[in-house]
Design a protein around this motif. Structure first.
Motif, PDB file in Angstrom:
ATOM      1  N   GLY A  42       9.386  28.372  62.682  1.00 58.81           N
ATOM      2  CA  GLY A  42      10.435  27.218  63.200  1.00 58.81           C
ATOM      3  C   GLY A  42      10.237  26.149  62.480  1.00 58.81           C
ATOM      4  O   GLY A  42      10.396  25.817  60.973  1.00 58.81           O
ATOM      5  N   ALA A  43      10.252  24.753  63.043  1.00 62.68           N
ATOM      6  CA  ALA A  43      10.240  23.547  62.499  1.00 62.68           C
ATOM      7  C   ALA A  43       9.108  23.228  61.676  1.00 62.68           C
ATOM      8  O   ALA A  43       8.959  22.193  60.922  1.00 62.68           O
ATOM      9  N   ILE A  44       7.850  23.985  61.874  1.00 61.74           N
ATOM     10  CA  ILE A  44       6.684  23.676  61.188  1.00 61.74           C
ATOM     11  C   ILE A  44       6.704  23.821  59.684  1.00 61.74           C
ATOM     12  O   ILE A  44       6.314  23.003  58.908  1.00 61.74           O
ATOM     13  N   GLY A  45       7.586  24.521  59.222  1.00 59.00           N
ATOM     14  CA  GLY A  45       7.817  24.744  57.621  1.00 59.00           C
ATOM     15  C   GLY A  45       7.997  23.241  56.991  1.00 59.00           C
ATOM     16  O   GLY A  45       7.538  23.015  56.045  1.00 59.00           O
ATOM     17  N   GLY A  46       9.292  22.874  57.617  1.00 57.42           N
ATOM     18  CA  GLY A  46       9.401  21.621  57.014  1.00 57.42           C
ATOM     19  C   GLY A  46       8.608  20.351  57.080  1.00 57.42           C
ATOM     20  O   GLY A  46       8.212  19.498  56.492  1.00 57.42           O
ATOM     21  N   GLY A 103       7.266  36.521  50.551  1.00 58.11           N
ATOM     22  CA  GLY A 103       8.253  35.465  49.909  1.00 58.11           C
ATOM     23  C   GLY A 103       8.524  34.441  50.782  1.00 58.11           C
ATOM     24  O   GLY A 103       9.400  33.442  50.524  1.00 58.11           O
ATOM     25  N   ASN A 104       8.056  34.586  52.061  1.00 56.57           N
ATOM     26  CA  ASN A 104       8.515  33.261  53.005  1.00 56.57           C
ATOM     27  C   ASN A 104       7.445  32.356  53.615  1.00 56.57           C
ATOM     28  O   ASN A 104       6.382  32.987  53.480  1.00 56.57           O
ATOM     29  N   LEU A 105       7.778  31.510  54.264  1.00 58.25           N
ATOM     30  CA  LEU A 105       6.569  30.522  54.721  1.00 58.25           C
ATOM     31  C   LEU A 105       6.275  31.142  55.998  1.00 58.25           C
ATOM     32  O   LEU A 105       5.033  30.656  56.653  1.00 58.25           O
ATOM     33  N   ASN A 106       6.855  31.936  56.634  1.00 58.05           N
ATOM     34  CA  ASN A 106       6.722  32.642  58.041  1.00 58.05           C
ATOM     35  C   ASN A 106       7.091  34.087  57.985  1.00 58.05           C
ATOM     36  O   ASN A 106       8.075  34.518  57.232  1.00 58.05           O
ATOM     37  N   ASP A 107       6.410  34.768  58.752  1.00 55.26           N
ATOM     38  CA  ASP A 107       6.543  36.226  59.115  1.00 55.26           C
ATOM     39  C   ASP A 107       6.415  36.157  60.400  1.00 55.26           C
ATOM     40  O   ASP A 107       5.241  36.082  61.016  1.00 55.26           O
ATOM     41  N   SER A 108       7.307  36.554  61.327  1.00 51.21           N
ATOM     42  CA  SER A 108       7.180  36.815  62.827  1.00 51.21           C
ATOM     43  C   SER A 108       7.148  38.398  63.187  1.00 51.21           C
ATOM     44  O   SER A 108       7.251  38.640  64.131  1.00 51.21           O
ATOM     45  N   GLN A 109       6.728  39.350  62.283  1.00 50.51           N
ATOM     46  CA  GLN A 109       6.556  40.682  62.787  1.00 50.51           C
ATOM     47  C   GLN A 109       5.350  40.752  63.309  1.00 50.51           C
ATOM     48  O   GLN A 109       4.223  40.432  62.688  1.00 50.51           O
TER      49      GLN A 109
END
Length: 358
Positions: free
Chosen positions: A270-274, A301-307
């Motif tokens: 969510g917003a935590i990446g920024g 390759g992403n800052l988050n994974d929701s799996q």
């Protein structure tokens, strides 16, 4: 006044970010900042505000299959600890606030928490199962020193002999050792103490308003001495920041009596990446790119994974190295230790409206 590019001490987030549920957003313009500077005014109020709320329910069923708890209870929403990586930041948006500075300076206090818990226990359909305090925000954050809702909740768990778990990173829990000791005598409590780093400089940057490393380890020892099973959460592991501390963290936990350790790999959903990227480019500019790239390497390759099943531990080379170090540390320092299951058998005798049999 906060000057653009300057690190804001004492807070994790360096700014407020737009609320995804709001139709409006705002930005700090240079002309406004210049005006504040000329007038000697602060561009934003960073003083913590406590806001009373009166929810209709207090016990939450946890639907996520990889969190490790069935039910949670949060006496506060928002958290003044200000941990920059905190996954709970996103939940503040549901209340109409920002996941940034609002999360750590606009604290919602659930005034009717004890009454709601008693009402929950009175339900004929409720069967005793552990309820975890702080499934979202820390029940021993600074607000608890003033409001004492967590202490009153623990008294309620003890009164009805109901099992409870605690997740915290604050040594304020030592204030309630009298109640915790009695809960432990009935095998009704587990404590999870979060210790992210053994380095005070890192702790102050990542978690600016939390208890010191020394106080947290001291708390683990005091709880253990009282017979309370303590699990140390070395969470989150952040590649390039605290990933080199895994084995020393497990050893320190074991040396202070911990029965087990757990971990997660940081994920910036969510917003935590920024928020995190803004923070690290201000707090650790020399290693910002390296850390962000290694976090992304743990999540495809992403800052988050929701799996589910993968999001907490990550995947790839860095994640595998972290897992291997955790397994090695457990075998080396915690072999033979275990955390006993909580007692769920006493509650029926003490259920609200039920006369105790003995």
């Amino acid at each position: 006044m906060l000057i653009p590019g300057e690190y804001l001490k004492g807070r994790g987030a360096q700014q407020n970010v737009a609320n995804r549920f709001s139709a409006h957003s705002h930005e700090m313009r240079d002309d406004f900042l210049n005006h504040c500077n000329q007038e000697g005014d602060e561009p934003q109020n960073l003083k913590t505000l406590f806001i009373d709320t009166f929810p209709k329910t207090i016990v939450n069923k946890v639907e996520s299959p990889d969190v490790g708890m069935g039910y949670s209870l949060n006496p506060y929403q928002g958290c003044e600890h200000g941990c920059v990586y905190c996954y709970a930041r996103n939940s503040h948006e549901y209340w109409g606030y920002s996941a940034g500075l609002d999360f750590e300076s606009r604290i919602l206090v659930k005034r009717n928490a004890v009454r709601l818990l008693e009402q929950h226990f009175a339900k004929k359909s409720w069967k005793a199962t552990p309820i975890v305090l702080s499934g979202n925000t820390d029940c021993y954050q600074p607000a608890e020193r003033q409001h004492e809702i967590t202490r009153d909740l623990l008294k309620t768990f003890l009164k009805f002999r109901h099992p409870v778990g605690i997740i915290t990173k604050n040594a304020l829990i030592q204030r309630d050792l009298d109640i915790i000791k009695e809960l432990a005598s009935y095998n009704l409590i587990h404590v999870n103490m979060s210790i992210t780093s053994l380095e005070e400089k890192t702790r102050r940057l990542l978690e600016p308003r939390t208890a010191s490393v020394k106080k947290r380890l001291e708390t683990v020892q005091k709880l253990t001495d009282l017979g309370v099973p303590v699990r140390v959460m070395t969470a989150p592991i952040i590649p390039g920041i605290n990933s080199h501390e895994i084995l020393p963290l497990i050893k320190a936990a074991a040396d202070h009596g911990a029965s087990s350790v757990g971990y997660t790999v940081v994920r910036l959903n969510g917003a935590i990446g920024g928020i995190f990227e803004k923070w690290i480019r201000s707090a650790m500019p020399d290693r910002a790119d390296k850390v962000l790239n290694q976090i992304a390497a743990c999540h495809g390759g992403n800052l988050n994974d929701s799996q589910y099943g993968r999001r907490m531990k990550g995947s790839g080379e860095f994640a595998n190295q972290i897992q291997s170090q955790m397994e090695l540390g457990r075998k080396k320092y915690l072999n033979g230790r275990e955390k006993p299951a909580l007692n769920c058998e006493l509650f029926e005798q003490y259920r609200p409206g039920q006369l105790a049999l003995f």
